[in-house]
Design an enzyme around this catalytic site. Structure first.
Site, short mmCIF file in Angstrom:
data_model
loop_
_atom_site.label_atom_id
_atom_site.label_comp_id
_atom_site.label_asym_id
_atom_site.label_seq_id
_atom_site.Cartn_x
_atom_site.Cartn_y
_atom_site.Cartn_z
N VAL A 45 0.81 -1.36 0.33
CA VAL A 45 0.11 -0.17 0.03
C VAL A 45 0.75 1.46 0.03
O VAL A 45 2.19 0.97 0.54
CB VAL A 45 -0.65 -0.25 1.04
CG1 VAL A 45 -1.69 -1.35 0.61
CG2 VAL A 45 -0.20 -0.15 2.61
N SER A 46 0.46 2.26 -0.44
CA SER A 46 0.83 3.28 -0.67
C SER A 46 1.94 4.39 0.75
O SER A 46 2.50 4.55 0.75
CB SER A 46 0.68 3.98 -1.49
OG SER A 46 0.95 4.02 -2.82
#
Length: 183
Positions: free
Chosen positions: A8-9
């Site tokens: 995930v970012s």
């Protein structure tokens, strides 16, 4: 062996959806994760996974964009896996590079993803240019009005300490110095 990779970012985002899918795909003990942007190839979890994967192993991801956001990184990772005799499986896209058709589909998807990214950049740049031509001011709003800038210059010229002027206007010293040095 099956290796899973989830990304995930940001720290605010959850890996749970990806982890559930990777566990169901048989990666339970060998899942590597990162909470970093996919723009950079330098991600500790991905690097550790790639250092361990070998012949007849499979890297499983929930979606291709989890391993790389740009064309070059995706191709490089796929080539690295192929050189090691490993395969890539994307659960969402249904890609499995252990078959010839899976390899072709993977390559085509990479090309189309890169094309889509370039079209988005072109559209964004065209929109920005059109807005600029219409006189729209781009970027964030200035912290100070032209009247405030004139006043703070006068205060500094009258001898008031710069740190005090910056504090009074609730700006950083860098912002103050920038306004003092221009026009």
């Amino acid at each position: 062996m099956r290796y899973g990779y989830a990304r995930v970012s940001t720290d605010d985002q959850s890996l749970n959806l990806q982890l559930d899918a990777l566990n169901a795909a048989g990666c339970a003990d060998r899942i590597f994760t990162d909470k970093l942007s996919g723009k950079s190839r330098k991600r500790p979890g991905l690097e550790e996974l790639l250092s361990q994967i070998g012949r007849h192993d499979t890297l499983i991801v929930w979606r291709l964009d989890r391993i790389g956001r740009n064309f070059r990184d995706l191709v490089d990772i796929a080539d690295e896996l192929r050189e090691r005799g490993a395969n890539l499986v994307s659960l969402t896209e249904g890609i499995d590079t252990s078959s010839s058709i899976g390899e072709v589909i993977y390559r085509l998807m990479i090309v189309f993803a890169d094309f889509e990214r370039k079209v988005i950049v072109e559209r964004t740049n065209a929109g920005l240019a059109a807005a600029k031509a219409r006189g729209v001011r781009l970027g964030r709003r200035p912290k100070l009005t032209s009247l405030q800038i004139r006043d703070l210059r006068a205060l500094v010229e009258s001898g008031k300490p710069k740190a005090e002027v910056a504090r009074d206007y609730r700006i950083g010293r860098t912002t103050l110095y920038r306004h003092l040095s221009t026009g």
